[in-house]
Design an enzyme around this catalytic site. Structure first.
Site, PDB file in Angstrom:
ATOM      1  N   ASN A  38       0.820  -1.220   0.000  1.00  0.00           N
ATOM      2  CA  ASN A  38       0.000   0.000   0.000  1.00  0.00           C
ATOM      3  C   ASN A  38       0.856   1.273   0.000  1.00  0.00           C
ATOM      4  O   ASN A  38       1.684   1.479   0.881  1.00  0.00           O
ATOM      5  CB  ASN A  38      -0.882  -0.024   1.260  1.00  0.00           C
ATOM      6  CG  ASN A  38      -2.093   0.868   1.152  1.00  0.00           C
ATOM      7  OD1 ASN A  38      -2.367   1.442   0.099  1.00  0.00           O
ATOM      8  ND2 ASN A  38      -2.842   0.969   2.236  1.00  0.00           N
ATOM      9  N   HIS A 123     -14.228  -3.938  11.119  1.00  0.00           N
ATOM     10  CA  HIS A 123     -13.820  -2.640  11.668  1.00  0.00           C
ATOM     11  C   HIS A 123     -15.021  -1.737  11.913  1.00  0.00           C
ATOM     12  O   HIS A 123     -15.608  -1.227  10.968  1.00  0.00           O
ATOM     13  CB  HIS A 123     -12.962  -1.887  10.661  1.00  0.00           C
ATOM     14  CG  HIS A 123     -11.610  -2.478  10.437  1.00  0.00           C
ATOM     15  ND1 HIS A 123     -10.607  -1.778   9.803  1.00  0.00           N
ATOM     16  CD2 HIS A 123     -11.083  -3.684  10.751  1.00  0.00           C
ATOM     17  CE1 HIS A 123      -9.518  -2.534   9.732  1.00  0.00           C
ATOM     18  NE2 HIS A 123      -9.787  -3.694  10.293  1.00  0.00           N
ATOM     19  N   ARG A 148     -13.572  -4.809  15.792  1.00  0.00           N
ATOM     20  CA  ARG A 148     -12.539  -3.846  16.175  1.00  0.00           C
ATOM     21  C   ARG A 148     -13.204  -2.490  16.372  1.00  0.00           C
ATOM     22  O   ARG A 148     -14.032  -2.076  15.563  1.00  0.00           O
ATOM     23  CB  ARG A 148     -11.479  -3.743  15.076  1.00  0.00           C
ATOM     24  CG  ARG A 148     -10.302  -2.881  15.462  1.00  0.00           C
ATOM     25  CD  ARG A 148      -9.300  -2.733  14.324  1.00  0.00           C
ATOM     26  NE  ARG A 148      -9.605  -1.582  13.492  1.00  0.00           N
ATOM     27  CZ  ARG A 148      -8.716  -0.983  12.701  1.00  0.00           C
ATOM     28  NH1 ARG A 148      -7.480  -1.444  12.610  1.00  0.00           N
ATOM     29  NH2 ARG A 148      -9.055   0.050  11.969  1.00  0.00           N
ATOM     30  N   TYR A 160      -6.849   8.161  12.665  1.00  0.00           N
ATOM     31  CA  TYR A 160      -6.665   6.894  11.953  1.00  0.00           C
ATOM     32  C   TYR A 160      -7.728   5.873  12.353  1.00  0.00           C
ATOM     33  O   TYR A 160      -8.052   5.731  13.525  1.00  0.00           O
ATOM     34  CB  TYR A 160      -5.275   6.292  12.259  1.00  0.00           C
ATOM     35  CG  TYR A 160      -5.313   4.813  12.043  1.00  0.00           C
ATOM     36  CD1 TYR A 160      -5.264   4.297  10.760  1.00  0.00           C
ATOM     37  CD2 TYR A 160      -5.526   3.934  13.104  1.00  0.00           C
ATOM     38  CE1 TYR A 160      -5.398   2.939  10.545  1.00  0.00           C
ATOM     39  CE2 TYR A 160      -5.662   2.581  12.894  1.00  0.00           C
ATOM     40  CZ  TYR A 160      -5.590   2.096  11.605  1.00  0.00           C
ATOM     41  OH  TYR A 160      -5.747   0.760  11.400  1.00  0.00           O
ATOM     42  N   ASP A 222      -6.856  -1.134  17.819  1.00  0.00           N
ATOM     43  CA  ASP A 222      -5.561  -0.963  17.155  1.00  0.00           C
ATOM     44  C   ASP A 222      -4.917   0.346  17.605  1.00  0.00           C
ATOM     45  O   ASP A 222      -5.488   1.421  17.408  1.00  0.00           O
ATOM     46  CB  ASP A 222      -5.808  -0.948  15.633  1.00  0.00           C
ATOM     47  CG  ASP A 222      -4.530  -1.027  14.824  1.00  0.00           C
ATOM     48  OD1 ASP A 222      -3.446  -0.850  15.406  1.00  0.00           O
ATOM     49  OD2 ASP A 222      -4.625  -1.267  13.597  1.00  0.00           O
ATOM     50  N   HIS A 224      -1.916   1.342  16.464  1.00  0.00           N
ATOM     51  CA  HIS A 224      -1.135   1.818  15.310  1.00  0.00           C
ATOM     52  C   HIS A 224       0.230   2.396  15.671  1.00  0.00           C
ATOM     53  O   HIS A 224       0.643   3.447  15.156  1.00  0.00           O
ATOM     54  CB  HIS A 224      -1.956   2.817  14.482  1.00  0.00           C
ATOM     55  CG  HIS A 224      -2.078   2.366  13.057  1.00  0.00           C
ATOM     56  ND1 HIS A 224      -1.498   3.032  12.016  1.00  0.00           N
ATOM     57  CD2 HIS A 224      -2.697   1.301  12.530  1.00  0.00           C
ATOM     58  CE1 HIS A 224      -1.753   2.395  10.889  1.00  0.00           C
ATOM     59  NE2 HIS A 224      -2.484   1.330  11.173  1.00  0.00           N
ATOM     60  N   GLU A 248      -3.760  -4.075  19.634  1.00  0.00           N
ATOM     61  CA  GLU A 248      -2.849  -4.286  18.505  1.00  0.00           C
ATOM     62  C   GLU A 248      -1.828  -3.162  18.372  1.00  0.00           C
ATOM     63  O   GLU A 248      -2.157  -1.993  18.600  1.00  0.00           O
ATOM     64  CB  GLU A 248      -3.719  -4.365  17.242  1.00  0.00           C
ATOM     65  CG  GLU A 248      -2.942  -4.447  15.951  1.00  0.00           C
ATOM     66  CD  GLU A 248      -3.851  -4.334  14.740  1.00  0.00           C
ATOM     67  OE1 GLU A 248      -5.086  -4.484  14.880  1.00  0.00           O
ATOM     68  OE2 GLU A 248      -3.327  -4.079  13.646  1.00  0.00           O
ATOM     69  N   GLU A 274       1.860  -6.389  11.665  1.00  0.00           N
ATOM     70  CA  GLU A 274       1.415  -6.162  10.279  1.00  0.00           C
ATOM     71  C   GLU A 274       2.499  -5.496   9.432  1.00  0.00           C
ATOM     72  O   GLU A 274       2.469  -5.620   8.215  1.00  0.00           O
ATOM     73  CB  GLU A 274       0.113  -5.353  10.233  1.00  0.00           C
ATOM     74  CG  GLU A 274       0.261  -3.917  10.675  1.00  0.00           C
ATOM     75  CD  GLU A 274      -1.048  -3.135  10.658  1.00  0.00           C
ATOM     76  OE1 GLU A 274      -2.068  -3.676  11.098  1.00  0.00           O
ATOM     77  OE2 GLU A 274      -1.024  -1.981  10.200  1.00  0.00           O
ATOM     78  N   ARG A 295       0.527 -10.788  13.676  1.00  0.00           N
ATOM     79  CA  ARG A 295      -0.369 -10.046  12.796  1.00  0.00           C
ATOM     80  C   ARG A 295       0.096  -9.990  11.344  1.00  0.00           C
ATOM     81  O   ARG A 295      -0.416  -9.183  10.555  1.00  0.00           O
ATOM     82  CB  ARG A 295      -0.476  -8.607  13.324  1.00  0.00           C
ATOM     83  CG  ARG A 295      -1.317  -8.445  14.533  1.00  0.00           C
ATOM     84  CD  ARG A 295      -2.792  -8.474  14.175  1.00  0.00           C
ATOM     85  NE  ARG A 295      -3.213  -7.310  13.438  1.00  0.00           N
ATOM     86  CZ  ARG A 295      -4.042  -7.328  12.403  1.00  0.00           C
ATOM     87  NH1 ARG A 295      -4.521  -8.465  11.960  1.00  0.00           N
ATOM     88  NH2 ARG A 295      -4.396  -6.222  11.799  1.00  0.00           N
ATOM     89  N   HIS A 324      -3.248 -10.199   9.045  1.00  0.00           N
ATOM     90  CA  HIS A 324      -3.646  -8.849   8.618  1.00  0.00           C
ATOM     91  C   HIS A 324      -4.530  -8.925   7.366  1.00  0.00           C
ATOM     92  O   HIS A 324      -4.066  -9.374   6.326  1.00  0.00           O
ATOM     93  CB  HIS A 324      -2.344  -8.099   8.303  1.00  0.00           C
ATOM     94  CG  HIS A 324      -2.486  -6.651   8.043  1.00  0.00           C
ATOM     95  ND1 HIS A 324      -1.665  -5.979   7.176  1.00  0.00           N
ATOM     96  CD2 HIS A 324      -3.336  -5.742   8.549  1.00  0.00           C
ATOM     97  CE1 HIS A 324      -1.997  -4.704   7.158  1.00  0.00           C
ATOM     98  NE2 HIS A 324      -3.005  -4.533   7.979  1.00  0.00           N
ATOM     99  N   ASP A 328      -6.284  -3.503   1.586  1.00  0.00           N
ATOM    100  CA  ASP A 328      -5.091  -3.407   0.728  1.00  0.00           C
ATOM    101  C   ASP A 328      -4.396  -4.757   0.555  1.00  0.00           C
ATOM    102  O   ASP A 328      -3.474  -4.872  -0.260  1.00  0.00           O
ATOM    103  CB  ASP A 328      -4.115  -2.308   1.185  1.00  0.00           C
ATOM    104  CG  ASP A 328      -3.797  -2.318   2.669  1.00  0.00           C
ATOM    105  OD1 ASP A 328      -4.632  -1.885   3.467  1.00  0.00           O
ATOM    106  OD2 ASP A 328      -2.697  -2.775   3.022  1.00  0.00           O
ATOM    107  N   GLU A 351      -8.632 -10.963  10.394  1.00  0.00           N
ATOM    108  CA  GLU A 351      -9.189  -9.638  10.061  1.00  0.00           C
ATOM    109  C   GLU A 351      -9.858  -9.726   8.689  1.00  0.00           C
ATOM    110  O   GLU A 351      -9.304 -10.304   7.753  1.00  0.00           O
ATOM    111  CB  GLU A 351      -8.052  -8.614  10.021  1.00  0.00           C
ATOM    112  CG  GLU A 351      -8.527  -7.200   9.753  1.00  0.00           C
ATOM    113  CD  GLU A 351      -7.360  -6.200   9.717  1.00  0.00           C
ATOM    114  OE1 GLU A 351      -6.207  -6.632   9.516  1.00  0.00           O
ATOM    115  OE2 GLU A 351      -7.622  -5.000   9.885  1.00  0.00           O
ATOM    116  N   TRP A 414       2.659   6.315  12.838  1.00  0.00           N
ATOM    117  CA  TRP A 414       1.225   6.146  12.493  1.00  0.00           C
ATOM    118  C   TRP A 414       0.967   4.701  12.121  1.00  0.00           C
ATOM    119  O   TRP A 414       1.872   3.939  11.941  1.00  0.00           O
ATOM    120  CB  TRP A 414       0.810   7.109  11.383  1.00  0.00           C
ATOM    121  CG  TRP A 414       0.728   6.480  10.057  1.00  0.00           C
ATOM    122  CD1 TRP A 414       1.705   6.399   9.115  1.00  0.00           C
ATOM    123  CD2 TRP A 414      -0.406   5.801   9.516  1.00  0.00           C
ATOM    124  NE1 TRP A 414       1.253   5.729   8.034  1.00  0.00           N
ATOM    125  CE2 TRP A 414      -0.044   5.346   8.245  1.00  0.00           C
ATOM    126  CE3 TRP A 414      -1.703   5.546   9.991  1.00  0.00           C
ATOM    127  CZ2 TRP A 414      -0.926   4.629   7.435  1.00  0.00           C
ATOM    128  CZ3 TRP A 414      -2.562   4.834   9.189  1.00  0.00           C
ATOM    129  CH2 TRP A 414      -2.171   4.389   7.915  1.00  0.00           C
TER     130      TRP A 414
END
Ligand code: GCO
Ligand code: MG
Length: 414
Positions: A38, A123, A148, A160, A222, A224, A248, A274, A295, A324, A328, A351, A414
């Site tokens: 991605n 999500h 999630r 995010y 998450d 992140h 996560e 991830e 993940r 994950h 994407d 997920e 991020w």
């Protein structure tokens, strides 16, 4: 010998960019592999076209392990997301071919079914509690049995994992449309962030969710990679009363030792990986039992061959999988996950963000989602076909993941 005749990279953008490798054998069997990274898609496309495809012609498609080692050790420059996504695509395509030659769905070659289906999580998100509750209900109506939860933070517009508008297509926040700069240039969207505000707000949201939806519903969150170990420990502790399935990516991914402090200070289950691309990225985390779930995505971790090794290594230490599966990861990558999920004994959760209609017209998949469980279907191979004509209708569209800044402008994780 099932000789590889040719291989080709297909870049398509049915709403978001996907890079796919198609390998064809002399006898006309084709296999697909996902190589989507991605925001950096073309780097993998070029790596494949210039440095991998020329090596594949004439090799025996059946010798998957040998081809994996040849591409990994032979390059000398090991690991890294671009290299590992390219190797992953070759590996998936070869497993697809092998299963087609055997006339079996791939999971049969990986050990057969260990369960009837893979528990999936979706999500849900909202800028405020009302939007979040609606989103959780929508996901329950779609059949999800695990959810999630991501939430807006008062005073921050763009956070995010939170859909920018209610009832969005669910892809919006993982693939913010690139902001157009002057001259039509694509630029990342910029978000702003304050960890203290986040740490104060999140527990109040989970308290509200638990009192509305009850104790049973498995909830995930998450982080992140945005917290220090101390901050992550604080969040983990403050979420203990709400019994999360996992927290996560609480700390930055490259610092395995950071998880020691978090682990010592909270019993909230931890998941990470991830952004990892090798089993070696987990060595400390798994052997010291610092995490509960790995993940990784098959697409970013060297394919089925390497992800299976990672899962087997994790199983020895009681660590489970939670691969994950955002949009994407293409339907090809997601199919590879599902075959593994069905076969692996130490499967934890999968997920599952649903791909758009346009994506599913390009990639026709035999995946089934019933009663909260995913199944790859009974088609031979991975179970995905690529409609080349449909793929051609969607030209590559440069787009970036967002960049995150603290309120004083400092670039943050991020
Ligand atoms: C997740 C991830 C995604 C990633 C995205 C990056 O848990 O699904 O955090 O939302 O940000 O896949 O490409
Ligand atoms: Mg994540």
């Amino acid at each position: 010998m099932t000789t590889i005749k040719s291989a080709e990279v297909i870049v398509t953008s049915p709403g978001r960019n996907f890079v796919t490798l198609q390998i064809t054998t002399e006898d006309g069997t084709t296999g697909l592999g996902d190589a989507t990274l991605n925001g950096r898609e073309l780097a993998v496309a070029v790596y494949l076209a210039d440095h991998v495809i020329p090596l594949l012609k004439g090799r025996d498609a059946m010798n998957i392990e040998d081809t994996w080692q040849y591409l990994y050790r032979g390059a000398y420059w090991r690991r890294g997301p671009v290299t590992m996504a390219a190797i992953a695509a070759v590996d998936m395509a070869l497993w697809d071919i092998k299963a087609k030659v055997a006339e079996l769905p791939l999971y049969q070659l990986l050990g057969g079914q260990s369960r009837t289906g893979a528990l999936a999580y979706g999500h849900a998100s909202g800028r405020d509690t009302e939007e979040l509750f609606d989103s959780i209900r929508e996901h329950q109506e779609m059949g999800y049995k695990a959810i999630r939860v991501q939430t807006g933070i008062p005073g921050f517009d763009n956070v995010y994992g939170v859909a920018a508008s209610a009832g969005g297509d669910g892809e919006r926040y993982d693939h913010e449309p690139a902001r157009r700069g002057s001259g039509g240039r694509a630029l990342p969207v910029e978000e702003s962030w304050d960890t203290r505000a986040y740490l104060r707000h999140v527990p109040t949201v989970f308290e509200a969710v638990r009192s509305e939806f009850g104790a049973e519903l498995p909830l995930l969150h998450d982080g992140h990679h945005r917290m220090t170990p101390r901050e992550a420990a604080q969040l983990g502790r403050s979420l203990e009363p709400y019994d999360l399935f996992w927290l996560e990516d609480c700390t930055p991914g490259e610092d395995q030792a950071a998880l020691r402090y978090v682990r010592d200070h909270t019993t909230t289950p931890l998941a990470i990986g991830e952004v990892f691309n090798s089993v070696h990225d987990y060595q400390t985390l798994i052997t010291e039992r610092l995490i509960d779930y790995v993940r990784s995505a098959v697409t970013h971790t060297g394919g089925i061959t390497h992800l299976k090794k990672l899962a087997d290594f994790a199983s020895i230490y009681g660590v489970k999988t939670g691969f994950h599966g955002p949009t994407d990861v293409s339907p090809v990558g997601q199919a590879a996950h599902l075959h593994l999920d069905l076969a692996l004994h130490n499967f934890g959760i999968q997920e599952y963000m649903q791909h758009s209609e346009a994506t599913l017209q390009v990639f026709q998949t035999s995946l089934r989602f019933e009663d909260g469980l995913l199944h790859p279907g009974e088609r031979i191979g991975l179970g995905v076909t690529l409609d080349r004509d449909a793929a051609r209708e969607h030209a590559y569209d440069p787009a970036y993941l967002p960049v995150n800044r603290l309120t004083d402008g400092t670039v943050h994780d991020w």
